[in-house]
Design a protein around this motif. Sequence first.
Motif, short mmCIF file in Angstrom:
data_model
loop_
_atom_site.label_atom_id
_atom_site.label_comp_id
_atom_site.label_asym_id
_atom_site.label_seq_id
_atom_site.Cartn_x
_atom_site.Cartn_y
_atom_site.Cartn_z
N MET A 6 0.84 -1.18 0.00
CA MET A 6 0.00 0.00 0.00
C MET A 6 0.88 1.25 0.00
SD MET A 6 -2.81 1.09 2.83
CE MET A 6 -4.37 1.39 2.06
N ASP A 7 0.57 2.20 -0.85
CA ASP A 7 1.32 3.45 -0.91
C ASP A 7 1.08 4.27 0.34
OD1 ASP A 7 2.49 3.07 -3.36
OD2 ASP A 7 0.87 4.01 -4.47
N LYS A 8 2.13 4.96 0.73
CA LYS A 8 2.00 5.88 1.86
C LYS A 8 1.36 7.16 1.36
CE LYS A 8 6.18 4.12 4.00
NZ LYS A 8 7.53 4.47 4.44
N PRO A 9 0.49 7.77 2.16
CA PRO A 9 -0.14 9.02 1.73
C PRO A 9 0.85 10.18 1.67
CG PRO A 9 -0.81 8.46 3.98
CD PRO A 9 0.01 7.32 3.45
N GLU A 10 0.55 11.14 0.83
CA GLU A 10 1.36 12.35 0.75
C GLU A 10 1.02 13.27 1.92
OE1 GLU A 10 0.87 14.24 -3.03
OE2 GLU A 10 2.41 12.98 -3.93
N ILE A 11 2.05 13.89 2.47
CA ILE A 11 1.88 14.83 3.57
C ILE A 11 2.52 16.14 3.14
CG2 ILE A 11 2.40 15.35 5.98
CD1 ILE A 11 2.74 12.29 6.38
N LYS A 12 1.74 17.20 3.18
CA LYS A 12 2.27 18.52 2.87
C LYS A 12 2.80 19.12 4.17
CE LYS A 12 -0.08 21.06 0.11
NZ LYS A 12 -1.06 21.97 -0.52
N VAL A 13 4.07 19.54 4.14
CA VAL A 13 4.72 20.09 5.33
C VAL A 13 5.08 21.54 5.05
CG1 VAL A 13 6.64 19.84 6.94
CG2 VAL A 13 5.68 17.81 5.81
N ARG A 14 4.65 22.42 5.93
CA ARG A 14 4.97 23.85 5.80
C ARG A 14 5.94 24.26 6.89
NH1 ARG A 14 -1.06 24.47 5.19
NH2 ARG A 14 -1.36 24.34 2.95
N PHE A 15 6.90 25.09 6.52
CA PHE A 15 7.89 25.58 7.47
C PHE A 15 7.72 27.08 7.64
CE2 PHE A 15 9.78 22.03 5.10
CZ PHE A 15 9.98 21.15 6.14
N TYR A 16 7.97 27.55 8.85
CA TYR A 16 7.80 28.97 9.16
C TYR A 16 9.06 29.51 9.84
CZ TYR A 16 2.91 27.93 8.24
OH TYR A 16 1.75 27.52 7.65
N ALA A 17 9.22 30.81 9.74
CA ALA A 17 10.22 31.58 10.48
C ALA A 17 11.64 31.01 10.33
CB ALA A 17 9.81 31.71 11.94
N THR A 18 12.30 30.79 11.45
CA THR A 18 13.71 30.40 11.46
C THR A 18 13.97 29.11 10.69
OG1 THR A 18 13.95 31.45 13.62
CG2 THR A 18 15.67 29.91 12.97
N LEU A 19 13.14 28.10 10.91
CA LEU A 19 13.38 26.82 10.23
C LEU A 19 13.23 26.96 8.72
CD1 LEU A 19 14.21 23.93 10.73
CD2 LEU A 19 11.81 23.33 10.94
N ARG A 20 12.26 27.74 8.28
CA ARG A 20 12.10 27.98 6.84
C ARG A 20 13.35 28.64 6.27
NH1 ARG A 20 7.57 31.81 5.99
NH2 ARG A 20 9.12 33.26 6.71
N ASP A 21 13.89 29.61 6.99
CA ASP A 21 15.10 30.29 6.53
C ASP A 21 16.29 29.32 6.47
OD1 ASP A 21 13.64 32.63 6.39
OD2 ASP A 21 14.37 33.39 8.32
N LYS A 22 16.41 28.46 7.47
CA LYS A 22 17.53 27.52 7.51
C LYS A 22 17.41 26.45 6.43
CE LYS A 22 18.69 28.22 12.30
NZ LYS A 22 19.01 27.61 13.58
N LEU A 23 16.19 25.99 6.16
CA LEU A 23 15.99 24.93 5.16
C LEU A 23 15.92 25.48 3.75
CD1 LEU A 23 13.31 22.76 7.00
CD2 LEU A 23 15.79 22.38 6.88
N GLY A 24 15.57 26.76 3.62
CA GLY A 24 15.49 27.36 2.30
C GLY A 24 14.24 26.99 1.52
N GLU A 25 13.27 26.41 2.21
CA GLU A 25 12.01 26.03 1.55
C GLU A 25 10.84 26.37 2.46
OE1 GLU A 25 11.65 22.40 -0.67
OE2 GLU A 25 13.79 22.00 -0.38
N ARG A 26 9.75 26.77 1.85
CA ARG A 26 8.54 27.11 2.58
C ARG A 26 7.64 25.89 2.76
NH1 ARG A 26 5.34 32.36 2.38
NH2 ARG A 26 7.44 33.03 2.03
N GLU A 27 7.68 24.98 1.80
CA GLU A 27 6.77 23.84 1.81
C GLU A 27 7.36 22.69 1.00
OE1 GLU A 27 2.45 24.64 1.30
OE2 GLU A 27 2.71 23.40 -0.49
#
Length: 75
Positions: free
Chosen positions: A1-22
């Motif tokens: 069985m396929d695993k479902p897709e999960i949309k992950v959003r990042f905010y503030a400091t972690l978004r800046d460190k990862l370089g991605e918003r979603e």
Amino acid sequence: MDKPEIKVRFYATLRDKLGEREVTVRGRDVGEMLEELKKHFGPVFTDNLYPDGCLNERYIILLRGRRIFSDDLKK
């Protein structure tokens, strides 16, 4: 069985460190989602979310509006 897709959003400091918003990953639960994010982002993600080997409570994980704590992941 396929695993479902999960949309992950990042905010503030972690978004800046990862370089991605979603990103979209696959997983059956929050634990699997976090494992996929570790693989996707590598040390920059792991070092921030798990600085001492445990989930850093400074970051807030929400699932359908409910906060997930590290104790929730152990169940």
